[in-house]
Write a protein that holds these residues in place. Structure first.
Motif, PDB file in Angstrom:
ATOM      1  N   ASP A 190       0.897  -1.320  -0.171  1.00  0.00           N
ATOM      2  CA  ASP A 190      -0.091   0.110   0.061  1.00  0.00           C
ATOM      3  C   ASP A 190       0.843   1.299   0.109  1.00  0.00           C
ATOM      4  O   ASP A 190       0.423   2.254  -0.581  1.00  0.00           O
ATOM      5  CB  ASP A 190      -0.920   0.056   1.225  1.00  0.00           C
ATOM      6  CG  ASP A 190      -1.876  -1.043   1.200  1.00  0.00           C
ATOM      7  OD1 ASP A 190      -2.330  -1.707  -0.211  1.00  0.00           O
ATOM      8  OD2 ASP A 190      -2.681  -1.388   2.052  1.00  0.00           O
ATOM      9  N   ASP A 191       1.962   1.364   0.665  1.00  0.00           N
ATOM     10  CA  ASP A 191       2.824   2.410   0.720  1.00  0.00           C
ATOM     11  C   ASP A 191       4.220   2.262  -0.132  1.00  0.00           C
ATOM     12  O   ASP A 191       5.169   3.003   0.088  1.00  0.00           O
ATOM     13  CB  ASP A 191       3.414   2.562   2.368  1.00  0.00           C
ATOM     14  CG  ASP A 191       4.135   1.400   2.783  1.00  0.00           C
ATOM     15  OD1 ASP A 191       4.143   0.315   2.153  1.00  0.00           O
ATOM     16  OD2 ASP A 191       4.607   1.568   3.837  1.00  0.00           O
TER      17      ASP A 191
ATOM     18  N   VAL B 125       6.885   2.887  -2.832  1.00  0.00           N
ATOM     19  CA  VAL B 125       7.615   3.727  -3.369  1.00  0.00           C
ATOM     20  C   VAL B 125       8.168   3.512  -4.736  1.00  0.00           C
ATOM     21  O   VAL B 125       8.933   2.465  -4.888  1.00  0.00           O
ATOM     22  CB  VAL B 125       8.657   4.449  -2.433  1.00  0.00           C
ATOM     23  CG1 VAL B 125       9.613   5.416  -3.064  1.00  0.00           C
ATOM     24  CG2 VAL B 125       8.336   4.908  -1.169  1.00  0.00           C
TER      25      VAL B 125
ATOM     26  N   VAL C 289       4.457   7.878  -4.837  1.00  0.00           N
ATOM     27  CA  VAL C 289       4.266   7.069  -3.440  1.00  0.00           C
ATOM     28  C   VAL C 289       2.817   6.507  -3.389  1.00  0.00           C
ATOM     29  O   VAL C 289       1.935   7.369  -3.590  1.00  0.00           O
ATOM     30  CB  VAL C 289       4.511   8.003  -2.362  1.00  0.00           C
ATOM     31  CG1 VAL C 289       4.139   7.435  -0.973  1.00  0.00           C
ATOM     32  CG2 VAL C 289       5.918   8.519  -2.326  1.00  0.00           C
ATOM     33  N   GLY C 290       2.554   5.468  -3.127  1.00  0.00           N
ATOM     34  CA  GLY C 290       1.414   4.752  -2.780  1.00  0.00           C
ATOM     35  C   GLY C 290       0.831   3.696  -3.968  1.00  0.00           C
ATOM     36  O   GLY C 290       1.273   3.771  -5.176  1.00  0.00           O
ATOM     37  N   LEU C 291      -0.172   2.869  -3.576  1.00  0.00           N
ATOM     38  CA  LEU C 291      -0.579   1.956  -4.408  1.00  0.00           C
ATOM     39  C   LEU C 291      -1.291   2.340  -5.731  1.00  0.00           C
ATOM     40  O   LEU C 291      -1.145   2.073  -6.791  1.00  0.00           O
ATOM     41  CB  LEU C 291      -1.592   0.660  -3.711  1.00  0.00           C
ATOM     42  CG  LEU C 291      -2.004  -0.522  -4.434  1.00  0.00           C
ATOM     43  CD1 LEU C 291      -1.038  -1.226  -4.721  1.00  0.00           C
ATOM     44  CD2 LEU C 291      -2.992  -1.186  -3.419  1.00  0.00           C
ATOM     45  N   ARG C 292      -2.201   3.515  -5.250  1.00  0.00           N
ATOM     46  CA  ARG C 292      -3.094   4.271  -6.330  1.00  0.00           C
ATOM     47  C   ARG C 292      -2.141   4.766  -7.179  1.00  0.00           C
ATOM     48  O   ARG C 292      -2.239   4.588  -8.448  1.00  0.00           O
ATOM     49  CB  ARG C 292      -3.758   5.111  -5.711  1.00  0.00           C
ATOM     50  CG  ARG C 292      -4.726   5.767  -6.872  1.00  0.00           C
ATOM     51  CD  ARG C 292      -6.005   6.635  -6.050  1.00  0.00           C
ATOM     52  NE  ARG C 292      -6.577   7.243  -7.099  1.00  0.00           N
ATOM     53  CZ  ARG C 292      -7.499   8.091  -6.794  1.00  0.00           C
ATOM     54  NH1 ARG C 292      -7.885   8.527  -5.519  1.00  0.00           N
ATOM     55  NH2 ARG C 292      -8.485   8.444  -7.799  1.00  0.00           N
ATOM     56  N   ALA C 293      -1.027   5.491  -7.097  1.00  0.00           N
ATOM     57  CA  ALA C 293      -0.016   6.271  -7.982  1.00  0.00           C
ATOM     58  C   ALA C 293       0.665   5.250  -8.630  1.00  0.00           C
ATOM     59  O   ALA C 293       0.890   5.458  -9.823  1.00  0.00           O
ATOM     60  CB  ALA C 293       0.767   7.135  -7.126  1.00  0.00           C
ATOM     61  N   TYR C 294       0.936   4.153  -7.994  1.00  0.00           N
ATOM     62  CA  TYR C 294       1.598   3.089  -8.791  1.00  0.00           C
ATOM     63  C   TYR C 294       0.852   2.478  -9.914  1.00  0.00           C
ATOM     64  O   TYR C 294       1.113   2.133 -11.009  1.00  0.00           O
ATOM     65  CB  TYR C 294       2.012   1.969  -7.829  1.00  0.00           C
ATOM     66  CG  TYR C 294       3.179   0.875  -8.555  1.00  0.00           C
ATOM     67  CD1 TYR C 294       4.440   0.786  -8.098  1.00  0.00           C
ATOM     68  CD2 TYR C 294       2.570  -0.170  -9.193  1.00  0.00           C
ATOM     69  CE1 TYR C 294       5.408  -0.089  -8.458  1.00  0.00           C
ATOM     70  CE2 TYR C 294       3.635  -0.832  -9.752  1.00  0.00           C
ATOM     71  CZ  TYR C 294       4.757  -0.891  -9.314  1.00  0.00           C
ATOM     72  OH  TYR C 294       5.693  -2.031  -9.767  1.00  0.00           O
TER      73      TYR C 294
ATOM     74  N   HIS D 142       9.475  -1.137  -2.711  1.00  0.00           N
ATOM     75  CA  HIS D 142      10.205  -0.141  -3.384  1.00  0.00           C
ATOM     76  C   HIS D 142      10.558  -0.535  -4.676  1.00  0.00           C
ATOM     77  O   HIS D 142      10.886  -1.707  -4.841  1.00  0.00           O
ATOM     78  CB  HIS D 142      11.419   0.351  -2.835  1.00  0.00           C
ATOM     79  CG  HIS D 142      12.127   1.392  -3.409  1.00  0.00           C
ATOM     80  ND1 HIS D 142      13.466   1.400  -4.072  1.00  0.00           N
ATOM     81  CD2 HIS D 142      11.930   2.930  -3.483  1.00  0.00           C
ATOM     82  CE1 HIS D 142      13.845   2.370  -4.690  1.00  0.00           C
ATOM     83  NE2 HIS D 142      12.872   3.444  -4.375  1.00  0.00           N
TER      84      HIS D 142
END
Length: 126
Positions: free
Chosen positions: A30-31, A33, A42-47, A103
């Motif tokens: 979830d966190d 990078v 940063v974060g699952l949504r952004a990934y 990461h």
């Protein structure tokens, strides 16, 4: 393939290159990078938002070139055929904790994609 980190990295790669983004995201913390050529996310949504257009719209196929790993870290290198480029090599160095990628240092050549975007923008002007 006995490295725990390598098993996670390869499973994630196989999922997203097969077009299964849902399965691919199960390997991401979830966190997470993500350090990519465009910067840090940063974060699952952004990934997911970073990976979805490439996996869902541009990717034609992928070929694994090399994969190495140990308990916590894995490095995979692959070549992709994409809509804008016949060859778009990439490498990912991932850190895994508790069975999830926390990461990802994601490296790829942006030039073919930038040229493709410029061509697309030029098509709309005519």
């Amino acid at each position: 393939m006995t490295s725990p980190a390598l098993q996670i990295a390869v499973a994630h790669h196989r999922a997203w290159t097969a077009g299964d983004l849902e399965a691919a995201m199960t390997y991401i913390a979830d966190d997470v990078v993500l350090d990519a050529p465009a910067g840090r996310l940063v974060g699952l949504r952004a990934y997911r938002e970073f990976l979805a257009p490439f996996a869902g719209q541009l990717l034609i196929r992928s070929e694994m070139l090399a994969a190495f790993g140990d308990e916590k870290t894995a490095l995979i290198m692959y070549d992709t055929e994409t809509v804008p480029a016949r060859s778009a090599p990439a490498a990912e160095c991932v850190t895994v904790r508790d069975g999830k990628i926390v990461h990802n240092r994601f490296i790829f050549d942006r030039v073919p994609f930038e040229e493709f975007r410029r061509g697309q923008a030029g098509d709309g002007v005519r």
